[in-house]
Design a protein around this motif. Structure first.
Motif, short mmCIF file in Angstrom:
data_model
loop_
_atom_site.label_atom_id
_atom_site.label_comp_id
_atom_site.label_asym_id
_atom_site.label_seq_id
_atom_site.Cartn_x
_atom_site.Cartn_y
_atom_site.Cartn_z
N ARG A 55 0.87 -1.18 0.00
CA ARG A 55 0.00 0.00 0.00
C ARG A 55 0.91 1.23 0.00
N GLY A 56 0.26 2.40 -0.14
CA GLY A 56 1.04 3.62 -0.32
C GLY A 56 1.19 3.83 -1.83
N ALA A 57 0.83 5.04 -2.28
CA ALA A 57 0.68 5.27 -3.71
C ALA A 57 1.88 4.83 -4.57
N ARG A 98 -7.20 -0.57 -6.97
CA ARG A 98 -7.59 0.49 -6.02
C ARG A 98 -7.82 1.76 -6.83
N GLN A 205 -2.19 2.64 9.83
CA GLN A 205 -0.90 2.73 9.13
C GLN A 205 0.11 3.56 9.93
N ASN A 256 -5.63 12.27 0.33
CA ASN A 256 -4.72 11.45 1.15
C ASN A 256 -5.57 10.69 2.16
N LYS A 257 -4.92 9.87 2.95
CA LYS A 257 -5.60 9.02 3.93
C LYS A 257 -6.67 9.76 4.71
#
Ligand code: MRU
Length: 358
Positions: A55-57, A98, A205, A256-257
């Motif tokens: 995960r994480g762009a 995603r 996270q 963002n998150k």
């Protein structure tokens, strides 16, 4: 396992390639277990992205690039039709793993462009080039992150308190991270920053990944629950907020998150600068504003029974968006590998994106 990036990061790499396999550090099991998934099929890569093993762009983009290669590498012989059909089908499947991080599409598009540029050549040559392209995407990401770190460091000072949300660190990229890169560079220079990591509900996270990787690096990190950010700001413990992003729209709105928007509002209320670290691969000039960014909604169970323990009544209605939009007006600066962009963002982003890559 160590990253070969010129800097020996203390945590294992999120994405690796060894012996014809894609290795993904299974981030669902951190911080207690270090386990790698060994993947050989694109459907496995898609599943690993969907389920947040990776995960994480930027890391999602890198994994998808290798996934695309895995999709075409076993197309037999010189069957051109089969090759291009498989390439497009695999690209579509990976592209829907995603919805929010634009790096996914950026990396897949770059891979397809590379293949297209070799149309007519032997398929073995195109396959080889695709593997090299995925490797290049990974290698360049580490370099991009390091440059973001250098630009970001110019906005910080020794002794500052820095708050971050989610994980935009080495685990979300090839190395260093985006928002966390300046913290690693500050440590190299002997600076003493005090980092506050929001735990980042619902899948933590911040607690599981950011606190883990910063602690491993010997960086002074204090974990707080998301609802404590206002308090630490009011106490004067935070002089800068820095977060990553999944997509920056052409007007400077930032996805963002979930929870990032709240942090930005709090930062504004306390007069604290709010910085967004964004590789140009996360900037999407084709998406005009934040309202046009697709926001992923994730299963209710993440909220009602995170990590196996039921904490809400069965059947309760749940709203669980994985990301939110921070309007551009709350963003003090966007830090890219090509430099720091200040408002007005429409102009600044256009200028940076038109710059030929060095
Ligand atoms: O759902 P996740 O863990 O993929 O969300 C990650 C984030 O929101 C990060 O801040 C963002 O992808 C930037 S990573 C450099």
């Amino acid at each position: 396992m160590r990253m070969k990036t010129g800097m020996d990061l203390p945590h294992p790499p999120a994405v690796d390639w060894k012996e014809d396999r894609l290795l993904l550090l299974d981030q669902r099991r951190l911080p207690t277990e270090t386990v790698y998934l060994e993947l050989t099929r694109p459907e496995e890569v898609r599943e690993a992205i969907r389920e947040l093993a990776v995960r994480g762009a930027p890391a999602i983009g890198i994994a998808a690039a290798y996934g695309l290669y895995l999709g075409v590498r076993d197309v037999p012989g010189e069957d051109e039709e089969d090759f291009w059909e498989t390439l497009n089908r695999t690209c579509d499947r990976l592209g829907t793993s995603r919805p929010t991080a634009v790096n996914l599409h950026w990396a897949l598009r770059r891979m397809v462009r590379r293949a297209e540029s070799l149309r007519g050549k032997p398929l073995s040559e195109i396959k080889e080039a695709l593997l090299r392209e995925a490797e290049a995407i990974r290698r360049e990401d580490a370099e991009v992150c390091r440059r973001i770190g250098e630009h970001a460091l110019s906005l910080l000072q020794d002794g500052m308190g820095v708050l971050t949300h989610c994980n935009a660190g080495g685990l979300a990229t090839a190395a260093y991270g985006t928002a966390l890169a300046p913290l690693y560079l500050a440590k190299e220079r002997g600076w003493r920053l005090k980092v506050f990591a929001d735990e980042t509900r619902p899948v933590l996270q911040g607690a599981r990944l950011t606190a883990y990787e910063l602690k491993q690096a010997g960086i002074d990190v204090t974990l707080i629950c998301d609802n404590m950010a206002a308090d630490v700001m009011r106490r004067g413990w935070v002089q800068a907020v820095i977060v990553g992003t999944d997509r920056v729209a052409a007007n400077g709105d930032v996805a963002n998150k979930i929870g990032t928007y709240g942090v930005a509002v709090l930062a504004r209320a306390h007069g604290i600068p709010f910085y967004v670290a964004a590789p140009t691969s996360s900037i999407d000039m084709e998406t005009p504003t934040g309202a046009d960014i697709p926001i992923e909604e994730r299963p209710a169970e993440e909220v009602t029974q995170g990590f196996g323990k039921r904490t809400a009544p069965e059947g309760v209605a749940v709203y669980n968006p994985a990301f939110d939009i921070t309007p551009a007006e709350y963003v003090t600066a966007i830090i890219t590998e090509r430099g720091v962009i200040r408002p007005p963002y429409a102009e600044g982003l256009r200028r940076v994106m038109e710059e030929p890559p060095k």
